[in-house]
Design a protein around this motif. Structure first.
Motif, PDB file in Angstrom:
ATOM      1  N   PHE A   1       0.848  -1.356   0.127  1.00  0.00           N
ATOM      2  CA  PHE A   1      -0.184  -0.340   0.207  1.00  0.00           C
ATOM      3  C   PHE A   1       0.973   1.374   0.217  1.00  0.00           C
ATOM      4  O   PHE A   1       0.132   2.070  -0.429  1.00  0.00           O
ATOM      5  CB  PHE A   1      -1.157  -0.267   1.229  1.00  0.00           C
ATOM      6  N   GLU A   2       2.002   1.271   0.458  1.00  0.00           N
ATOM      7  CA  GLU A   2       3.000   2.265   0.429  1.00  0.00           C
ATOM      8  C   GLU A   2       3.197   2.436  -1.358  1.00  0.00           C
ATOM      9  O   GLU A   2       3.686   4.405  -1.245  1.00  0.00           O
ATOM     10  CB  GLU A   2       3.571   1.756   1.283  1.00  0.00           C
TER      11      GLU A   2
ATOM     12  N   GLU B   1      -0.573   5.304  -0.106  1.00  0.00           N
ATOM     13  CA  GLU B   1      -2.193   5.140   0.643  1.00  0.00           C
ATOM     14  C   GLU B   1      -1.386   5.930   2.206  1.00  0.00           C
ATOM     15  O   GLU B   1      -1.820   6.478   3.381  1.00  0.00           O
ATOM     16  CB  GLU B   1      -2.821   4.081   0.822  1.00  0.00           C
ATOM     17  N   LYS B   2      -0.283   5.190   2.782  1.00  0.00           N
ATOM     18  CA  LYS B   2       0.109   5.643   3.788  1.00  0.00           C
ATOM     19  C   LYS B   2       1.568   6.857   4.533  1.00  0.00           C
ATOM     20  O   LYS B   2       0.824   7.496   4.894  1.00  0.00           O
ATOM     21  CB  LYS B   2       0.911   4.281   4.634  1.00  0.00           C
ATOM     22  N   ASN B   3       2.033   6.747   3.736  1.00  0.00           N
ATOM     23  CA  ASN B   3       3.677   8.036   3.492  1.00  0.00           C
ATOM     24  C   ASN B   3       3.444   8.538   1.669  1.00  0.00           C
ATOM     25  O   ASN B   3       3.946   7.474   1.187  1.00  0.00           O
ATOM     26  CB  ASN B   3       4.432   7.619   4.133  1.00  0.00           C
TER      27      ASN B   3
END
Ligand code: ATP
Length: 501
Positions: free
Chosen positions: A460-461, A465-467
């Motif tokens: 997901f990174e 999406e996270k950072n």
């Protein structure tokens, strides 16, 4: 060496080779053909990488070597001149008790009394020469007939095989119909002129083409001719998996030089070949250059080294590096009546060059690579519990698959799309593999087991999406250390190509 653990290790290797698609027994569903092996999808990559690297180092990266690819079917005169028809044999002994056929050097000598190593029987035949070459017939010979003239000169000529009228065009033939030559002499199944041999080594086609190769390449001494290809030997006892087979491949270089430089080139090539094995991941400590003693050497050789490797079943030859003097070219010159001399422009002298031959076995080296790479260590499973990990620690340059690419989850469309994009990005540069099935840890294990040095995971990174700073980055996992680093997708091609070359 502990024989028990080494034989267990060998059993594990053979079973892994089948399970993961490296090597299968040939004609397995019919019970197997002894001494013949088929390479599966992973094995064929390993074998090709080995051959390509040899070709790169021996031909492409040198000014003084050219390549060739000769025919397997060989004229009998070639092998008469080289000495193979007369001399290429192993002495063999039959055990009259258990009917085993054995090489003379396998017979047990029990306090001066000869004994069969299979049943212990003492009723043995005298040693008999057994030629190792495969003989075949070329041209329109009906293998079902023996000794009789089977083909008429013309449809009206001598009697042909019984049956309906003879077809005259290949397109009208069906399997099993006798083939008839359009013209020419009657061919008998015993006709010596119809005999050919499957080559027992690739070298002879190089010697026989020496003049053509010299003319077209315009090389000056010293120079070499290299070839990779199949060779066939009717080994009495094929054994140790692919180590001794009846059909195998060789990588041979014939390096021609002046007589006075022969011994120097012999030492040069011995060192070059040792370096080669180190460069594909076989440590120097497990390689041995054995100087072959005078009494074991071919009579025409002035010096030979056997390059040996410590296999789990013992120290065995991988390659021979032999200074063969001018024996082969002189023999072919004599037998063919064609000059195979070299003309030295500077000294205006004509002479038959000498030759140094590094001759390596492809299959034996593949086996050495697998044996060397096989290891077991401990790694955590999905729940963090330690489990045994089987890993093939191939040098990245020979590893069958260079990089595997995974989406973290297979049901997330964006992850899958990005992973496939990376596959497309890497594919022109190396052999990559896409896998989305199962937990990520399992996917890593599957790649470890076939020696894939790098795995890329899209998470997901990657999608930011996270950072947002990690957008367009992936994890790059190293097989041996199991360490993961975060790298930009734009850097992947550079990083990986530099590590797998
Ligand atoms: P060996 O003594 O093991 O039979 P050799 O000395 O007869 O080998 P060479 O004639 O020097 O072998 O052939 C060169 C190389 O070809 C060998 O070093 C080996 O790597 C390979 N080779 C020879 N015979 C076989 C075989 N039956 N199966 C697989 N590879 C082979």
């Amino acid at each position: 060496m502990n024989p028990k653990t080494d034989s267990q290790r060998m059993d594990k290797i053979v079973s892994l080779c089948k399970r993961r698609g490296f090597i299968f027994q040939s004609s397995e569903i019919y019970g197997g053909l002894n001494g013949a092996w088929d390479y599966g999808p992973i094995g064929v990559e390993l074998k090709r990488n080995l051959k390509n690297y040899w070709w790169r180092v021996i031909v492409h990266e040198r000014e003084d070597v050219v390549g060739m690819d000769g025919a397997i079917l060989t004229h009998p005169e070639v092998l008469k001149a080289s000495g193979h028809v007369e001399g290429f044999s192993d002495p063999m002994i039959d055990c009259r008790v258990c009917k085993a056929r054995l090489r003379a050097d396998q017979i047990i000598n029990n306090k001066g009394e000869k004994q069969c190593p299979v049943c212990g029987g003492k009723d043995l035949t005298e040693p008999r020469a057994f030629n190792l070459m495969f003989k075949t017939r070329v041209g329109p010979v009906d293998p079902r007939s023996s000794g009789t003239a089977i083909f008429p000169v013309s449809p009206q000529g001598a009697t042909g095989p019984a049956g309906p009228s003879q077809p005259t065009h290949p397109s009208t033939m069906t399997a099993g119909t006798p083939i008839m030559p359009a013209s020419g002499p009657v061919v008998s199944a015993d006709d010596e002129t119809a005999i050919a041999y499957l080559r027992p080594e690739t070298a002879q086609s190089i010697f026989v083409q020496f003049k053509n190769m010299l003319d077209v390449s315009r090389k000056k001494l010293p120079f070499g001719i290299a070839q990779i290809g199949k060779a066939f030997r009717n080994e009495i006892n094929p054994r140790n998996f692919i180590f001794r087979s009846r059909e195998f491949e060789q990588m041979e270089l014939e390096y021609f030089c002046r007589a006075e430089e022969g011994m120097q080139w012999l030492d040069y090539w011995k060192e070059e070949r040792l370096k080669f094995y180190e460069n594909i991941g076989i440590p120097r400590a497990k390689l041995h250059a054995r100087k072959v003693p005078d009494e074991e050497r071919a009579f025409y050789s002035k010096g030979t080294y056997d390059i040996e490797y410590d296999f789990p079943f013992g120290r065995q030859e991988l390659e021979g590096v032999a200074y063969r003097t001018d024996y082969d070219l002189s023999q072919h010159q004599k037998a063919s009546g064609k000059s195979l001399e070299y003309f030295d422009e500077e000294t205006k002298q004509r002479f038959v060059p000498h030759v140094v031959e590094p001759s390596a076995g492809v299959d034996r080296t593949v086996l050495a690579l697998i044996c060397e790479a096989y290891s077991e260590d401990e790694a955590p499973d999905e729940k963090g519990k330690m489990e045994t990990r089987v890993v093939l620690r191939f040098h990245p340059r020979v590893a069958p698959i260079k990089c595997a690419v995974f989406p973290l989850l297979k049901n997330k469309e964006l992850l899958v799309a990005k992973a496939k994009e990376i596959v497309d990005l890497l594919r022109p540069h190396m052999f990559v593999f896409y896998d989305e099935a199962g937990a990520i840890g399992r996917r890593y294990r599957r790649q470890d087991e076939i020696g894939t040095p790098f795995c890329v995971t899209v998470d997901f990174e990657t999608l930011g999406e996270k950072n947002p700073a990690l957008r367009q980055t992936v994890t790059l996992r190293d097989r041996d250390s199991m360490q993961q680093e975060r790298v930009a997708i734009s850097e992947l091609v550079n990083i990986l190509t530099s590590r797998v070359r």
